[in-house]
Design a protein around this motif. Structure first.
Motif, short mmCIF file in Angstrom:
data_model
loop_
_atom_site.label_atom_id
_atom_site.label_comp_id
_atom_site.label_asym_id
_atom_site.label_seq_id
_atom_site.Cartn_x
_atom_site.Cartn_y
_atom_site.Cartn_z
N ARG A 10 22.17 45.39 40.71
CA ARG A 10 22.62 44.76 39.64
C ARG A 10 23.83 45.24 39.19
O ARG A 10 24.04 46.44 38.68
N VAL A 11 24.98 44.23 39.28
CA VAL A 11 26.32 44.78 38.93
C VAL A 11 27.01 44.05 37.76
O VAL A 11 26.73 42.88 37.35
N VAL A 12 28.04 44.94 36.88
CA VAL A 12 29.16 44.21 36.15
C VAL A 12 30.01 44.46 36.89
O VAL A 12 30.46 45.52 37.36
N ILE A 13 31.09 43.55 36.89
CA ILE A 13 32.44 43.84 37.62
C ILE A 13 33.45 43.56 36.67
O ILE A 13 33.71 42.47 35.97
N VAL A 14 34.59 44.47 36.65
CA VAL A 14 35.85 44.33 35.93
C VAL A 14 37.00 44.52 36.85
O VAL A 14 37.03 45.31 37.74
N MET A 15 38.13 43.62 37.01
CA MET A 15 38.83 43.67 38.08
C MET A 15 40.29 42.90 37.58
O MET A 15 40.42 42.37 36.72
N GLY A 16 41.15 43.29 38.36
CA GLY A 16 42.59 42.76 38.26
C GLY A 16 43.12 42.74 39.71
O GLY A 16 42.52 43.53 40.69
N HIS A 17 44.21 41.84 40.03
CA HIS A 17 44.84 42.06 41.32
C HIS A 17 46.10 42.96 41.26
O HIS A 17 46.85 42.88 40.65
N ILE A 18 46.23 43.55 42.41
CA ILE A 18 47.20 44.56 42.60
C ILE A 18 48.31 43.88 43.39
O ILE A 18 49.84 44.76 42.90
N ASP A 19 48.36 42.72 43.85
CA ASP A 19 49.45 42.30 44.53
C ASP A 19 50.44 41.69 43.55
O ASP A 19 50.11 41.21 42.44
N SER A 20 51.76 41.67 44.14
CA SER A 20 52.80 40.94 43.27
C SER A 20 53.72 40.01 43.85
O SER A 20 53.53 39.96 45.23
N ARG A 21 54.45 39.30 43.32
CA ARG A 21 55.32 38.54 44.09
C ARG A 21 56.68 37.89 43.23
O ARG A 21 56.79 38.29 41.93
N VAL A 22 57.63 37.63 43.88
CA VAL A 22 58.92 37.05 43.08
C VAL A 22 58.92 35.54 43.37
O VAL A 22 57.74 34.88 43.55
N THR A 23 60.15 34.85 43.20
CA THR A 23 60.10 33.23 43.19
C THR A 23 59.67 32.74 44.48
O THR A 23 58.63 31.82 44.38
N ASN A 24 60.12 33.21 45.88
CA ASN A 24 59.46 32.77 46.76
C ASN A 24 58.37 33.39 47.13
O ASN A 24 58.19 34.70 47.46
N VAL A 25 57.29 32.83 47.40
CA VAL A 25 55.91 33.22 47.60
C VAL A 25 55.76 33.99 48.87
O VAL A 25 54.86 35.13 49.01
N MET A 26 56.76 33.64 49.92
CA MET A 26 56.70 34.44 51.22
C MET A 26 57.81 35.55 51.23
O MET A 26 57.74 36.24 52.23
N ASP A 27 58.33 35.93 50.20
CA ASP A 27 59.47 36.86 50.10
C ASP A 27 58.72 38.37 50.10
O ASP A 27 58.14 38.92 48.93
N ALA A 28 58.45 38.87 51.09
CA ALA A 28 57.39 40.29 51.04
C ALA A 28 58.50 41.45 51.10
O ALA A 28 57.69 42.80 50.97
#
Length: 429
Positions: A109-127
């Motif tokens: 049995r779990v409780v989950i706390v989370m956030g996303h570590i990825d980021s981006r700029v205006t162009n979503v494909m600009d890596a």
């Protein structure tokens, strides 16, 4: 799917410690560290030692490991990974979620706390361009680490999962991966707290909103078939699905934090026309909510770093309010503490009393529950107004007319910690 170095969940054996408060200074240091990786774009170089999403994920894992060492090995660090392909990842990308497991007495049995570590700029494909992602979503990842620092000092009935997800900006990949992992591994998910954009107080038009955090939740479950939805509406339970019950629990917890902020319950699953990493959990029927700031600044979201006609664009650390982020963290910590100490919520609750002046209430027993709390409220109220604590798996509310009343039941631990409330409806045949 590949499961990478997933340690077995074991009984937590560290002593409980005095409760700590979230530190604005520690939160700021963690956000600044995440920003220092330049970009954390999902398609950035996963192997570079100091720049890109791989370096950021390795740092997060090392921090969880360090926290675990400080509590005698009470946190097991693991990665789950899978390749995803879509129009924002046309060549395919390996998405890696970094997880910390703080095993409870019930490892499933779990409780989950989370956030996303990825980021981006205006162009979503600009890596390659600098994408600091301070508020979106280093704020959420820093919150997860701070929660681990505080809660690692305590023992719980449920297992707490601390998660940094990848691939949110490319298509909710990390949320999908973790939700499907939960299903495949047979976890009982009591709650999912998704923190995404939780660290600013100055909005697009310059207004300051520092007294509340928005908590988004669905009412009728996305996963419910149409007939189940009809029955829920017939019983009046549109505002009491599992995720809405979670939001109401968050609200109750927030109201008890001295010097804290309000949990503003928004009766939508997310911001208007938008989504987040809790969405895949909703699609699988798990109770999940999203925390986001009281007011957003769109010039600081998904923007190239630049200045135009005196206006500054970019998601940078200087636009954040860390005492505010500490207060959002405190709500997450208190909610996790309550739900991880409590038993699971009752699987079902049924009520009766048509053509009578009393309401009968029955529920499925919950393993490990020390008792139950029967809640009720007038049918024109949003929040529970009265309750009685009982033993066994049924009771009668004398003088409570079922036509005018909504009823729900929660499970209690021996110390009084309370599960989510399960709404009562007619027996399903």
């Amino acid at each position: 799917m590949r499961i990478l170095s997933l340690a077995p969940l074991a009984l937590l054996a560290t002593p409980a410690a005095a409760q700590d408060k979230p530190s604005p200074a520690r939160l700021k240091a963690d956000v600044e560290k995440l920003v220092s990786f330049g970009t954390r774009h999902t398609l950035s170089d996963p192997d570079h030692p100091t720049r890109g999403i791989g370096a950021a994920r390795r740092w997060f894992a090392s921090e969880l490991g360090r926290i675990g060492e400080g509590c005698g090995g009470c946190i097991d660090v693991a990665n789950v990974a899978r390749t995803f392909t879509n129009d924002r990842a046309p060549k395919g990308v390996e998405v890696v979620d970094v997880l910390g497991f703080q095993p409870g007495r019930d490892p499933k049995r779990v409780v989950i706390v989370m956030g996303h570590i990825d980021s981006r700029v205006t162009n979503v494909m600009d890596a390659t361009s600098d994408a600091p992602g301070a508020n979106d979503d280093a704020s959420g990842v820093a919150l997860v680490l701070e929660a681990a620092r505080i809660l690692s000092k305590e023992k719980f009935d449920a297992t707490i999962v601390y998660a940094a997800l990848s691939g949110e900006e490319q298509g909710l990949f990390g949320g999908t991966l973790l939700a499907e992992t939960a299903k495949e591994r047979g976890w009982t998910v009591s709650a999912v707290l998704n923190n995404d954009i939780v660290g600013n107080t100055i909005g697009q038009d310059g207004r300051r909103v520092a007294d509340r955090v928005r908590v988004f939740s669905e009412g009728i479950r996305d996963v419910e078939p149409i007939e189940a939805q009809r029955l829920r509406r017939a019983d009046g339970g549109e505002d009491d699905g599992p995720s809405r019950a979670l939001a109401k629990a968050v609200d109750g917890v927030a109201g008890k934090i001295r010097g804290g902020i309000d949990a503003f319950i928004v009766r939508r699953f997310d911001r208007f026309g938008r989504g987040g990493d809790h969405s895949p959990f909703l699609k699988l029927g798990y109770p999940a909510v999203r925390f986001s700031v009281g007011v957003e600044n769109y010039d600081a979201q998904h923007q190239d770093l630049r200045s135009e006609n005196g206006k500054i664009f970019g998601d940078t650390v200087d636009r954040m309010d860390f005492p505010y982020l500490a207060k959002v963290t405190a709500i997450n910590v208190a909610t996790l503490r309550r739900l991880a100490k409590a038993p699971a919520a009752p699987a079902s609750v049924t009520i009766g009393g048509a053509l009578a002046t009393d309401t009968s209430v029955k529920w499925e027993p919950v393993p490990g529950a020390a008792g139950y709390r029967v809640h009720w409220r007038r049918a024109d109220a949003a929040d529970w107004q009265k309750h009685v604590d009982v033993q066994g798996s049924e009771t009668a509310l004398k003088g409570v007319i079922v036509d005018d009343t909504f009823v729900g039941v929660s499970a209690l631990a021996a110390d009084g910690s309370e599960s989510l409330v399960t709404f009562g409806g007619r027996e399903r045949r």
